[in-house]
Design a protein around this motif. Structure first.
Motif, PDB file in Angstrom:
ATOM      1  N   PRO A  30     -83.108  13.337 -63.324  1.00 22.28           N
ATOM      2  CA  PRO A  30     -84.477  12.951 -62.958  1.00 22.28           C
ATOM      3  C   PRO A  30     -85.503  13.988 -63.400  1.00 22.28           C
ATOM      4  O   PRO A  30     -85.159  15.123 -63.712  1.00 22.28           O
ATOM      5  N   THR A  84     -86.586  15.676 -56.185  1.00 26.44           N
ATOM      6  CA  THR A  84     -85.907  14.393 -56.005  1.00 26.44           C
ATOM      7  C   THR A  84     -84.782  14.550 -54.991  1.00 26.44           C
ATOM      8  O   THR A  84     -84.578  13.679 -54.135  1.00 26.44           O
ATOM      9  N   TYR A  91     -89.955  14.150 -54.098  1.00 22.55           N
ATOM     10  CA  TYR A  91     -90.426  13.338 -55.222  1.00 22.55           C
ATOM     11  C   TYR A  91     -89.697  12.005 -55.155  1.00 22.55           C
ATOM     12  O   TYR A  91     -88.478  11.948 -55.313  1.00 22.55           O
ATOM     13  N   PRO A 147     -88.029   8.885 -56.199  1.00 22.31           N
ATOM     14  CA  PRO A 147     -87.508   8.328 -57.445  1.00 22.31           C
ATOM     15  C   PRO A 147     -87.704   6.816 -57.543  1.00 22.31           C
ATOM     16  O   PRO A 147     -87.656   6.261 -58.644  1.00 22.31           O
TER      17      PRO A 147
END
Length: 185
Positions: free
Chosen positions: A4, A10, A51, A53
């Protein structure tokens, strides 16, 4: 497997918002399971904001639900719909300051030995400008009195393989044409 965009952030989001195992999160983000466990324990990545995804098109909610139900399932990143950037070729050629005065000599050598080369080809090979090539050709260069045609490969302005490829592309001989000393200008 691609990772990612922001792996730690993430991982923080996946740990906080899902019930995935440390191994699943670690494999998806490309980290070690112990590092993911340290993130969950609050020992690592304390100031990192998660974050998402899903919002960023890296995972689907269905993929996460499937992985939460089966601890052996590995998360698979979605293919990006964004166009991939083009790989950039060789950019502008940098010539060290010490070799810049040798460039007109290399230009003169190419003009004398391979007259079929275009200004654009010479400019690309030696990292110079068409204006400089024109000035060397018509002998109006500021240092025209001191220009002596010398092989640009020996001067270190280009590689022999680049010169060979350029010369063969125009259908010329690999060895420079022999110019008698009295005819040399």
């Amino acid at each position: 497997m691609p990772t990612p965009l922001m792996p730690k952030a993430t991982a923080v989001w996946l740990i906080e918002k899902t019930s995935l195992t440390f191994d699943q999160v670690a494999e998806f983000v490309g980290m070690h399971p112990l590092e993911v466990q340290a993130i969950a324990d609050g020992e690592v990545a304390q100031g990192i904001v998660g974050y998402d995804p899903i919002a960023n098109g890296q995972l689907t909610r269905e993929e996460i639900v499937r992985a939460e139900a089966d601890p052996n399932h590995r998360l698979v990143m979605l293919e990006s719909t964004l166009p991939q950037p083009k790989i950039r070729g060789k950019g502008a050629r940098y010539t060290p300051v010490a070799k810049r005065n040798d460039r007109p000599d290399g230009i003169a050598w190419l003009l004398r030995n391979y007259p079929a080369l275009t200004d654009a080809q010479i400019a690309k090979l030696l990292g110079t400008t068409k204006e400089t090539i024109a000035k060397v050709r018509d002998r109006s260069h500021w240092n025209a009195a001191n220009i002596k045609p010398r092989d640009p490969v020996i001067l270190g302005l280009c590689t022999q393989s680049d010169l060979n490829a350029l010369v063969t592309s125009i259908g010329g001989q690999l060895a420079p044409t022999a110019v008698p000393e009295d005819d040399a200008a």
